[in-house]
Design a protein around this motif. Structure first.
Motif, PDB file in Angstrom:
ATOM      1  N   UNK A 271       0.850  -1.186   0.000  1.00 21.00           N
ATOM      2  CA  UNK A 271       0.000   0.000   0.000  1.00 21.00           C
ATOM      3  C   UNK A 271       0.891   1.242   0.000  1.00 21.00           C
ATOM      4  N   UNK A 272       0.492   2.255  -0.784  1.00 17.79           N
ATOM      5  CA  UNK A 272       1.264   3.503  -0.860  1.00 17.79           C
ATOM      6  C   UNK A 272       0.383   4.692  -0.501  1.00 17.79           C
ATOM      7  N   UNK A 273       0.878   5.539   0.390  1.00 17.37           N
ATOM      8  CA  UNK A 273       0.176   6.756   0.799  1.00 17.37           C
ATOM      9  C   UNK A 273       1.044   7.960   0.482  1.00 17.37           C
ATOM     10  N   UNK A 274       0.482   8.935  -0.227  1.00 17.20           N
ATOM     11  CA  UNK A 274       1.163  10.199  -0.504  1.00 17.20           C
ATOM     12  C   UNK A 274       0.449  11.283   0.297  1.00 17.20           C
ATOM     13  N   UNK A 275       1.181  11.955   1.174  1.00 11.12           N
ATOM     14  CA  UNK A 275       0.575  12.965   2.042  1.00 11.12           C
ATOM     15  C   UNK A 275       1.074  14.352   1.662  1.00 11.12           C
ATOM     16  N   UNK A 276       0.144  15.171   1.172  1.00 12.46           N
ATOM     17  CA  UNK A 276       0.467  16.562   0.830  1.00 12.46           C
ATOM     18  C   UNK A 276       0.351  17.410   2.091  1.00 12.46           C
ATOM     19  N   UNK A 277       1.485  17.922   2.564  1.00  9.49           N
ATOM     20  CA  UNK A 277       1.512  18.652   3.824  1.00  9.49           C
ATOM     21  C   UNK A 277       1.630  17.700   4.995  1.00  9.49           C
ATOM     22  N   UNK A 278       2.641  16.839   4.957  1.00  5.13           N
ATOM     23  CA  UNK A 278       2.752  15.756   5.942  1.00  5.13           C
ATOM     24  C   UNK A 278       3.106  16.251   7.331  1.00  5.13           C
ATOM     25  N   UNK A 279       3.734  17.420   7.439  1.00  2.00           N
ATOM     26  CA  UNK A 279       4.143  17.905   8.751  1.00  2.00           C
ATOM     27  C   UNK A 279       5.155  16.957   9.365  1.00  2.00           C
ATOM     28  N   UNK A 280       4.917  16.569  10.608  1.00  2.00           N
ATOM     29  CA  UNK A 280       5.844  15.657  11.284  1.00  2.00           C
ATOM     30  C   UNK A 280       5.348  14.208  11.275  1.00  2.00           C
ATOM     31  N   UNK A 281       4.290  13.939  10.521  1.00  2.00           N
ATOM     32  CA  UNK A 281       3.839  12.566  10.336  1.00  2.00           C
ATOM     33  C   UNK A 281       2.900  12.040  11.403  1.00  2.00           C
ATOM     34  N   UNK A 282       2.238  12.921  12.149  1.00  2.00           N
ATOM     35  CA  UNK A 282       1.321  12.465  13.200  1.00  2.00           C
ATOM     36  C   UNK A 282       0.177  11.629  12.628  1.00  2.00           C
ATOM     37  N   UNK A 283      -0.371  12.052  11.486  1.00  2.00           N
ATOM     38  CA  UNK A 283      -1.486  11.316  10.895  1.00  2.00           C
ATOM     39  C   UNK A 283      -1.035   9.954  10.377  1.00  2.00           C
ATOM     40  N   UNK A 284       0.182   9.900   9.872  1.00  2.00           N
ATOM     41  CA  UNK A 284       0.698   8.617   9.371  1.00  2.00           C
ATOM     42  C   UNK A 284       0.818   7.607  10.503  1.00  2.00           C
ATOM     43  N   UNK A 285       1.256   8.068  11.662  1.00  2.00           N
ATOM     44  CA  UNK A 285       1.347   7.149  12.807  1.00  2.00           C
ATOM     45  C   UNK A 285      -0.021   6.551  13.127  1.00  2.00           C
ATOM     46  N   UNK A 286      -1.048   7.407  13.086  1.00  2.00           N
ATOM     47  CA  UNK A 286      -2.410   6.922  13.365  1.00  2.00           C
ATOM     48  C   UNK A 286      -2.863   5.928  12.295  1.00  2.00           C
ATOM     49  N   UNK A 287      -2.551   6.210  11.033  1.00  2.00           N
ATOM     50  CA  UNK A 287      -2.967   5.326   9.936  1.00  2.00           C
ATOM     51  C   UNK A 287      -2.259   3.983  10.023  1.00  2.00           C
ATOM     52  N   UNK A 288      -0.963   4.000  10.311  1.00  2.00           N
ATOM     53  CA  UNK A 288      -0.205   2.743  10.427  1.00  2.00           C
ATOM     54  C   UNK A 288      -0.763   1.895  11.560  1.00  2.00           C
ATOM     55  N   UNK A 289      -1.060   2.515  12.686  1.00  2.00           N
ATOM     56  CA  UNK A 289      -1.642   1.784  13.814  1.00  2.00           C
ATOM     57  C   UNK A 289      -3.012   1.224  13.457  1.00  2.00           C
ATOM     58  N   UNK A 290      -3.789   2.024  12.706  1.00  2.00           N
ATOM     59  CA  UNK A 290      -5.128   1.581  12.308  1.00  2.00           C
ATOM     60  C   UNK A 290      -5.043   0.387  11.360  1.00  2.00           C
ATOM     61  N   UNK A 291      -4.111   0.429  10.423  1.00  2.00           N
ATOM     62  CA  UNK A 291      -3.925  -0.692   9.486  1.00  2.00           C
ATOM     63  C   UNK A 291      -3.550  -1.957  10.240  1.00  2.00           C
ATOM     64  N   UNK A 292      -2.646  -1.812  11.206  1.00  2.00           N
ATOM     65  CA  UNK A 292      -2.182  -2.983  11.947  1.00  2.00           C
ATOM     66  C   UNK A 292      -3.281  -3.596  12.801  1.00  2.00           C
ATOM     67  N   UNK A 293      -4.285  -2.778  13.177  1.00  2.00           N
ATOM     68  CA  UNK A 293      -5.350  -3.278  14.046  1.00  2.00           C
ATOM     69  C   UNK A 293      -6.450  -4.002  13.285  1.00  2.00           C
ATOM     70  N   UNK A 294      -6.439  -3.904  11.955  1.00  2.00           N
ATOM     71  CA  UNK A 294      -7.473  -4.533  11.146  1.00  2.00           C
ATOM     72  C   UNK A 294      -7.026  -5.901  10.654  1.00  2.00           C
ATOM     73  N   UNK A 295      -7.974  -6.823  10.475  1.00  2.00           N
ATOM     74  CA  UNK A 295      -7.600  -8.146   9.945  1.00  2.00           C
ATOM     75  C   UNK A 295      -6.874  -8.048   8.611  1.00  2.00           C
TER      76      UNK A 295
END
Length: 411
Positions: free
Chosen positions: A124-148
């Motif tokens: 899976x590839x995510x492109x973030x326009x205006x990524x900042x320090x990556x706070x949202x990416x941390x949430x997304x990675x955790x969310x992906x890992x929590x799903x079957x």
């Protein structure tokens, strides 16, 4: 006696000067109308501006308008320099942790982005326009890992786009560490610059480098797209739709404030800003925080008010538009709605609700949308047209110019 030649009058120049003078007069009237409206609203509460503290929304807007009218640039610069002592990213992080409607953004974006992943996907590839320090990416990675379905992914690649190299480095380290924490392989690369200046060729290079596995690619922009001029927004969205390398872009996910700061008329911006931020201020004041802590949260929004009311149109960067405008723009650029799977309002903490509004989800408080979330997919073209628009394979060999960059990977 020789006559002096008649002066040559350029009617176009005179017309332009007249138009500019008229614009300035209308702008001044707009500002004075907004000032009068502020005073009138306060009078209904038995107050005036002198009764208010510095962190009052009404006083802050009033002072910025007065600065603009009287051209007190030195004082305006002083206000700005005081707030620059606190980094805007740090203020956002503080607001992110404090405000229930901002924390709801993270949850909804994580759901919207991961909704594009299907069982059996391995990359899976995510492109973030205006990524900042990556706070949202941390949430997304955790969310992906929590799903079957997260367990079928062997890798996630994240491309961060931002103007600050320091933020991009922080985001890279943060993303890889988040992957390590949940046991998912995460790689990262970055582009330092303006997303709207990237050509189709450069986007092709980005996808070719980032998406060697031909995975689904989602482009996300959280509270970032409103900084672009309207014509730049449509240009960027159309460019993303034309990218065909490695399967192209699967979807676009946006989070945007639901208010009107794009209008050139200050009176219209005033009305929308007053209604929006009055609720935001009430929400902040309802928190179980000290007065100092509440003011620290409010500081994140003060720079926006500076921009909306104290800056000229040429210098403004905060140009939020209401959600239906985004829906219309995306449709015009060739996108269709991607379901966000909500049929009824869902309560969150602090009295905030997630409310479906047709083609977008609202993060609402007291029945008013503060932030909207949209998810759209490029509309299908017939195969012949698609083949005609396909970019030559030579664009799949990115150069240092087309794809910059720092890369991190999980060893």
């Amino acid at each position: 006696m020789a006559q002096c030649p008649s002066p040559i009058v350029n009617e176009n120049i005179l017309a332009a000067e007249h138009k500019e003078s008229l614009r300035k007069v209308c702008e001044l009237l707009d500002m004075r109308t907004s000032l009068a409206s502020t005073a009138a609203r306060l009078a209904l509460s038995g107050m005036n501006v002198s009764d208010l503290t510095d962190d009052s929304l009404a006083k802050y807007i009033h002072d910025r308008l007065e600065e603009r009218i009287t051209n007190r640039a030195a004082k305006a610069a002083l206000y700005s320099s005081k707030r620059k002592s606190a980094n805007q990213l740090e203020l956002y992080a503080y607001a992110f942790q404090s405000l229930p409607y901002i924390t709801a953004i993270s949850s909804l974006l994580s759901e919207a982005v991961t909704s594009y992943i299907e069982p059996g996907d391995t990359h899976f590839t995510l492109i973030d326009i205006g990524i900042g320090t990556g706070a949202q990416e941390r949430a997304i990675i955790s969310h992906i890992a929590s799903l079957p379905l997260g367990h079928t992914l062997s890798s996630i690649h994240i491309v961060g786009i931002d103007l600050c190299e320091g933020s991009l480095r922080s985001a890279g380290n943060s993303c890889v560490e988040a992957g390590r924490t949940v046991g998912v392989q995460v790689t990262y690369s970055s582009v330092c610059g303006f997303a709207e200046t990237l050509t189709t060729e450069k986007w092709e290079g980005i996808l070719c480098s980032a998406n060697q596995e031909r995975s689904r690619v989602v482009v996300m922009a959280s509270l970032a797209m409103h900084h672009l001029l309207p014509e730049k927004r449509s240009d960027l969205l159309r460019t993303l739709k034309t990218v065909k390398s490695m399967g192209g872009v699967s979807g676009v996910v946006l989070a945007e404030p639901h208010l009107n700061h794009a209008d050139n008329k200050i009176a219209a911006r005033f009305e929308s800003s007053w209604n929006h931020f009055q609720l935001v201020w009430e929400l902040i004041d309802s928190l179980d925080y000290t007065h100092k802590e509440k003011f620290h949260v409010k500081q994140f929004f003060l720079r926006e008010l500076d921009d909306v009311f104290a800056n000229s149109d040429e210098l403004r960067t905060e140009r939020e538009t209401e959600m239906q405008t985004w829906v219309d723009l995306l449709a015009c650029c060739g996108y269709s709605t991607h379901s966000l799977s909500r049929s009824e309002a869902v309560p969150c903490s602090g009295g905030v609700e997630i409310v479906p509004h047709g083609e977008w989800l609202g993060i609402d408080w007291k029945g008013v949308t503060l932030i909207g979330i949209l998810s759209f997919i490029p509309q299908c073209e017939d195969s012949e047209a698609s083949n005609k628009n396909r970019v030559p394979e030579r664009y799949c060999t990115p150069s240092e110019e087309t794809y910059c960059t720092q890369s991190w990977s999980l060893a």
